[in-house]
Design an enzyme around this catalytic site. Structure first.
Site, PDB file in Angstrom:
ATOM      1  N   THR A  44       0.936  -1.342  -0.226  1.00  0.00           N
ATOM      2  CA  THR A  44      -0.150   0.080  -0.030  1.00  0.00           C
ATOM      3  C   THR A  44       1.238   0.948   0.478  1.00  0.00           C
ATOM      4  O   THR A  44       0.989   2.075  -0.533  1.00  0.00           O
ATOM      5  CB  THR A  44      -0.996  -0.091   1.177  1.00  0.00           C
ATOM      6  OG1 THR A  44      -1.189  -1.018   1.455  1.00  0.00           O
ATOM      7  CG2 THR A  44      -1.827   1.013   1.074  1.00  0.00           C
TER       8      THR A  44
ATOM      9  N   LYS B 225       8.568  -8.870  -2.494  1.00  0.00           N
ATOM     10  CA  LYS B 225       8.731 -10.612  -2.844  1.00  0.00           C
ATOM     11  C   LYS B 225       7.599 -10.983  -4.036  1.00  0.00           C
ATOM     12  O   LYS B 225       7.451 -12.026  -5.066  1.00  0.00           O
ATOM     13  CB  LYS B 225       7.663 -11.419  -1.581  1.00  0.00           C
ATOM     14  CG  LYS B 225       7.891 -11.893  -0.657  1.00  0.00           C
ATOM     15  CD  LYS B 225       6.899 -12.392   0.650  1.00  0.00           C
ATOM     16  CE  LYS B 225       7.215 -11.541   2.002  1.00  0.00           C
ATOM     17  NZ  LYS B 225       6.036 -12.550   3.153  1.00  0.00           N
TER      18      LYS B 225
ATOM     19  N   GLU C 149      -6.456  -3.184   9.563  1.00  0.00           N
ATOM     20  CA  GLU C 149      -5.858  -3.945   9.200  1.00  0.00           C
ATOM     21  C   GLU C 149      -6.201  -5.552   8.727  1.00  0.00           C
ATOM     22  O   GLU C 149      -7.585  -6.084   9.392  1.00  0.00           O
ATOM     23  CB  GLU C 149      -4.310  -4.688  10.376  1.00  0.00           C
ATOM     24  CG  GLU C 149      -4.372  -3.226  11.117  1.00  0.00           C
ATOM     25  CD  GLU C 149      -3.059  -2.569  10.420  1.00  0.00           C
ATOM     26  OE1 GLU C 149      -2.550  -3.236   9.700  1.00  0.00           O
ATOM     27  OE2 GLU C 149      -3.296  -1.520  10.600  1.00  0.00           O
TER      28      GLU C 149
ATOM     29  N   LYS D  79       2.208   4.187  18.627  1.00  0.00           N
ATOM     30  CA  LYS D  79       1.995   5.051  18.122  1.00  0.00           C
ATOM     31  C   LYS D  79       2.280   6.483  19.063  1.00  0.00           C
ATOM     32  O   LYS D  79       3.039   7.146  19.245  1.00  0.00           O
ATOM     33  CB  LYS D  79       0.264   5.858  17.074  1.00  0.00           C
ATOM     34  CG  LYS D  79       1.181   4.847  15.480  1.00  0.00           C
ATOM     35  CD  LYS D  79      -0.648   5.243  15.176  1.00  0.00           C
ATOM     36  CE  LYS D  79      -0.511   4.025  13.793  1.00  0.00           C
ATOM     37  NZ  LYS D  79      -2.449   4.244  13.620  1.00  0.00           N
TER      38      LYS D  79
HETATM   39  P1  NDP Z   1       1.687  -3.770   2.758  1.00  0.00           P
HETATM   40  O1  NDP Z   1       1.775  -4.988   3.377  1.00  0.00           O
HETATM   41  O2  NDP Z   1       0.679  -3.442   2.060  1.00  0.00           O
HETATM   42  O3  NDP Z   1       2.874  -3.598   2.341  1.00  0.00           O
HETATM   43  C1  NDP Z   1       4.018  -4.430   2.409  1.00  0.00           C
HETATM   44  C2  NDP Z   1       4.717  -5.062   1.329  1.00  0.00           C
HETATM   45  O4  NDP Z   1       6.279  -5.882   1.532  1.00  0.00           O
HETATM   46  C3  NDP Z   1       3.909  -6.307   0.457  1.00  0.00           C
HETATM   47  O5  NDP Z   1       3.812  -6.565  -1.028  1.00  0.00           O
HETATM   48  C4  NDP Z   1       4.573  -7.975   1.148  1.00  0.00           C
HETATM   49  O6  NDP Z   1       4.515  -8.821   0.491  1.00  0.00           O
HETATM   50  C5  NDP Z   1       6.263  -6.889   1.322  1.00  0.00           C
HETATM   51  N1  NDP Z   1       6.699  -7.397   1.719  1.00  0.00           N
HETATM   52  C6  NDP Z   1       6.673  -8.272   3.193  1.00  0.00           C
HETATM   53  N2  NDP Z   1       7.824  -8.253   4.040  1.00  0.00           N
HETATM   54  C7  NDP Z   1       8.686  -8.582   3.302  1.00  0.00           C
HETATM   55  C8  NDP Z   1      10.596  -8.745   2.524  1.00  0.00           C
HETATM   56  N3  NDP Z   1      10.658  -9.463   3.620  1.00  0.00           N
HETATM   57  N4  NDP Z   1      11.214  -9.429   1.775  1.00  0.00           N
HETATM   58  C9  NDP Z   1      10.469  -8.107   0.387  1.00  0.00           C
HETATM   59  N5  NDP Z   1       9.186  -7.842   0.162  1.00  0.00           N
HETATM   60  C10 NDP Z   1       8.380  -7.573   1.985  1.00  0.00           C
HETATM   61  O7  NDP Z   1       1.876  -3.052   3.926  1.00  0.00           O
HETATM   62  P2  NDP Z   1       1.798  -1.409   3.777  1.00  0.00           P
HETATM   63  O8  NDP Z   1       1.956  -0.747   2.589  1.00  0.00           O
HETATM   64  O9  NDP Z   1       0.349  -0.960   4.753  1.00  0.00           O
HETATM   65  O10 NDP Z   1       2.451  -0.471   5.397  1.00  0.00           O
HETATM   66  C11 NDP Z   1       3.798  -1.193   5.290  1.00  0.00           C
HETATM   67  C12 NDP Z   1       4.479   0.059   6.438  1.00  0.00           C
HETATM   68  O11 NDP Z   1       4.113   1.283   6.577  1.00  0.00           O
HETATM   69  C13 NDP Z   1       4.302  -1.134   7.386  1.00  0.00           C
HETATM   70  O12 NDP Z   1       5.383  -0.837   8.582  1.00  0.00           O
HETATM   71  C14 NDP Z   1       2.737  -0.509   8.054  1.00  0.00           C
HETATM   72  O13 NDP Z   1       2.963  -0.158   9.861  1.00  0.00           O
HETATM   73  C15 NDP Z   1       3.292   1.144   7.869  1.00  0.00           C
HETATM   74  N6  NDP Z   1       2.423   2.585   7.997  1.00  0.00           N
HETATM   75  C16 NDP Z   1       1.304   1.776   6.990  1.00  0.00           C
HETATM   76  C17 NDP Z   1      -0.240   2.363   6.876  1.00  0.00           C
HETATM   77  C18 NDP Z   1      -1.228   2.659   5.848  1.00  0.00           C
HETATM   78  O14 NDP Z   1      -1.659   3.543   5.780  1.00  0.00           O
HETATM   79  N7  NDP Z   1      -1.357   1.257   5.571  1.00  0.00           N
HETATM   80  C19 NDP Z   1       0.137   3.780   7.297  1.00  0.00           C
HETATM   81  C20 NDP Z   1       0.328   4.379   8.489  1.00  0.00           C
HETATM   82  C21 NDP Z   1       2.029   3.168   8.449  1.00  0.00           C
HETATM   83  P3  NDP Z   1       3.793  -9.820   0.767  1.00  0.00           P
HETATM   84  O15 NDP Z   1       1.916  -8.647   0.833  1.00  0.00           O
HETATM   85  O16 NDP Z   1       3.611 -11.341   0.064  1.00  0.00           O
HETATM   86  O17 NDP Z   1       3.814 -10.214   2.394  1.00  0.00           O
HETATM   87  N1  HSE Z   2      -4.914  -0.032  10.704  1.00  0.00           N
HETATM   88  C1  HSE Z   2      -4.240   1.787  10.825  1.00  0.00           C
HETATM   89  C2  HSE Z   2      -5.510   2.592  11.204  1.00  0.00           C
HETATM   90  C3  HSE Z   2      -3.477   2.313  10.244  1.00  0.00           C
HETATM   91  O1  HSE Z   2      -6.438   1.906  11.145  1.00  0.00           O
HETATM   92  O2  HSE Z   2      -5.422   4.004  11.786  1.00  0.00           O
HETATM   93  C4  HSE Z   2      -2.656   3.156  10.016  1.00  0.00           C
HETATM   94  O3  HSE Z   2      -1.201   2.823  11.190  1.00  0.00           O
END
Ligand code: NDP
Ligand code: HSE
Length: 432
Positions: free
Chosen positions: A11, A43, A188, A203
């Site tokens: 994302t 991945k 989540e 947080k």
């Molecule tokens: P996602 O699960 O959407 O993206 C993570 C990506 O990384 C996936 O495509 C995953 O693949 C890949 N991945 C995981 N482990 C590995 C690895 N060892 N090697 C290669 N690729 C890997 O997560 P988000 O983008 O939502 O979140 C990313 C970070 O941002 C997290 O720490 C989250 O807490 C933080 N965050 C997210 C927010 C949000 O709105 N989504 C807001 C604020 C912070 P696969 O899915 O196949 O495991």
């Molecule tokens: N699941 C979290 C939320 C995403 O609802 O705020 C952002 O960290």
């Protein structure tokens, strides 16, 4: 050109790719150099190819990024503790600056991350880890640095704010709105971290560490989630002039000790945070010089979070050009006492179902009185059969005294059940 190694194209990672493309010119002008993704570790390479990235950009392993001398900034967006921790530490040891959105990691392993960044004189930025797109880490470290911060109160989880907003507007039960939040992609995959308050606790641990210059980890935070909140509690809150919010609260007392907790709270409907609805987040800061400041916006999502990530990248790019780094390192130079929940005081709302006959109220009041719990108001809401629903609001009382009272009440035959106990927060503003 400044080159990035991107870890994770989910994302947020895909948001970074899109925003870098969308605002390429502006970003380059503001950074002073073009910024380009040189390698991506993901991945599922299909996710990257769909964004228009070339197959040649895909890294076969983390070493392709770590070993590449052109890559000066590693952006970690894979999430979780491992391998993210090892990847970041190794990147720092190789002299690469790091940007991450990983709140889980910082809330538990902040110390080693900052120590390593300092030791290797690299930048470590993490604006997106708290409240997504809302600028709060940098403002606390920089713009508000002249203040002694008295309190930080946040609505830091979008999912729970969405659930509570829907419950209050439409009277829907918790489970129903949670299912909606999941379907809309706010929660989540396992929504426990959201509804149990764990995400907000991570947080506020990060924000408290910065605001109060002391190391606060996830395990230091007292946490209660929103699973026990019912439409009845929300209705009664509204009747009494409050809204129910999941609050992350960090305050210092007059001795400099800290109170750090996450719990649902009755918040006066006149409080600035009371108007923060749906998936929006907000952070309310009170500084001794600036007074009250509120930061409001989207706490999650692809582009809002990418906005914070790329803001960090741009700042590092500027530092690189001036040959400076690690300018604002670890700010935890104090060792403050974090108080246990039982040492704290709060006002409470208590909803209980009791036998409806003479003398019952006196018996209940006696238990509270014996435990030094002073009652501010009592309302008998409904009676059915020989049962009545009581709503009590207390004055500010010691948490331990409240627990002791509830333990006695639960064992009394006149008390059918204690339906809910919720703290009040922000009421001091009503008295001003
Ligand atoms: P996602 O699960 O959407 O993206 C993570 C990506 O990384 C996936 O495509 C995953 O693949 C890949 N991945 C995981 N482990 C590995 C690895 N060892 N090697 C290669 N690729 C890997 O997560 P988000 O983008 O939502 O979140 C990313 C970070 O941002 C997290 O720490 C989250 O807490 C933080 N965050 C997210 C927010 C949000 O709105 N989504 C807001 C604020 C912070 P696969 O899915 O196949 O495991
Ligand atoms: N699941 C979290 C939320 C995403 O609802 O705020 C952002 O960290």
């Amino acid at each position: 050109m400044i080159y990035i190694g991107l870890l994770g194209c989910g994302t947020v990672g895909s948001g970074v790719v899109k925003l870098l493309e969308q605002n390429q010119y502006t970003i380059a002008r503001r950074a002073g150099e073009g910024i380009q993704i040189k390698k991506v570790l993901e991945k599922d390479s299909e996710k990257c190819l769909q964004l228009g990235l070339d197959q040649a950009v895909m890294a076969g392993s983390i070493n392709e990024i770590l070993d590449d001398p052109d890559i000066q900034i590693v952006v970690e967006l894979i999430g979780g503790i491992q391998p993210a921790l090892d990847y970041i530490l190794e990147a720092m040891r190789r002299g690469k600056h790091v940007v991450t959105a990983n709140k889980d990691l910082i809330a538990e392993h902040g110390m080693i991350l900052f120590e390593t960044a300092t030791a290797y004189k690299v930048d470590f930025y993490f604006e997106a880890s708290v409240a997504g797109g809302i600028p709060i880490i940098y403002p606390l470290k920089q713009s508000l640095a002249a203040n002694r911060i008295k309190e930080v109160i946040g609505i830091l989880n979008g999912t729970t704010n969405y659930i509570l907003t829907k419950m209050s507007r439409e009277g829907q039960p918790f489970e129903e709105v949670l299912a909606e939040a999941q379907a809309l992609g706010y929660a989540e995959a396992d929504p426990t971290a959201d509804v149990a308050g764990l995400d907000a606790a991570r947080k506020i641990a990060i924000l408290s560490s910065i605001a109060f210059n002391t190391r606060v980890t996830f395990s230091d935070v007292y946490v209660e989630g929103i699973t026990a909140i019912t439409p009845a509690d929300i209705r009664y809150a509204s009747e009494l002039g409050y809204v129910v919010k999941l609050l992350a609260v960090a305050k210092e007392n007059s001795q400099g000790q800290l109170e750090i907790k996450v719990h649902p709270a009755f918040l006066p409907d006149s409080h600035p945070l009371a108007a923060v609805n749906d998936v929006f987040n907000a952070v309310f800061v009170n500084g001794d010089a600036v007074g009250e400041v509120m930061h409001y916006g989207q706490g999650a999502g692809q582009l809002p979070t990418a906005s914070a990530v790329l803001g960090d990248v741009i700042d590092i790019a500027r530092n690189i050009q001036y040959g400076i780094s690690a300018r604002i390192g670890c700010t935890c130079y104090e060792d403050r006492t974090i108080l246990d929940i039982n040492q704290l005081s709060a006002e409470f709302y208590i909803r209980m179902t009791v036998t409806d006959r003479p003398g019952v109220l006196a018996g209940i009041a006696g238990v509270f009185g014996n435990n030094n719990v002073s009652i501010a108001s009592v309302i008998q809401k409904t009676s059915s059969g020989n049962c009545a629903e009581l709503i009590l609001i207390t004055h500010k009382v010691q948490e331990q005294n409240m627990r002791d009272s509830l333990a006695v009440l639960q064992g009394m035959s006149i008390v059918s059940r204690i339906d809910n106990v919720i703290r009040l927060e922000g009421t001091e503003r009503m008295e001003v």
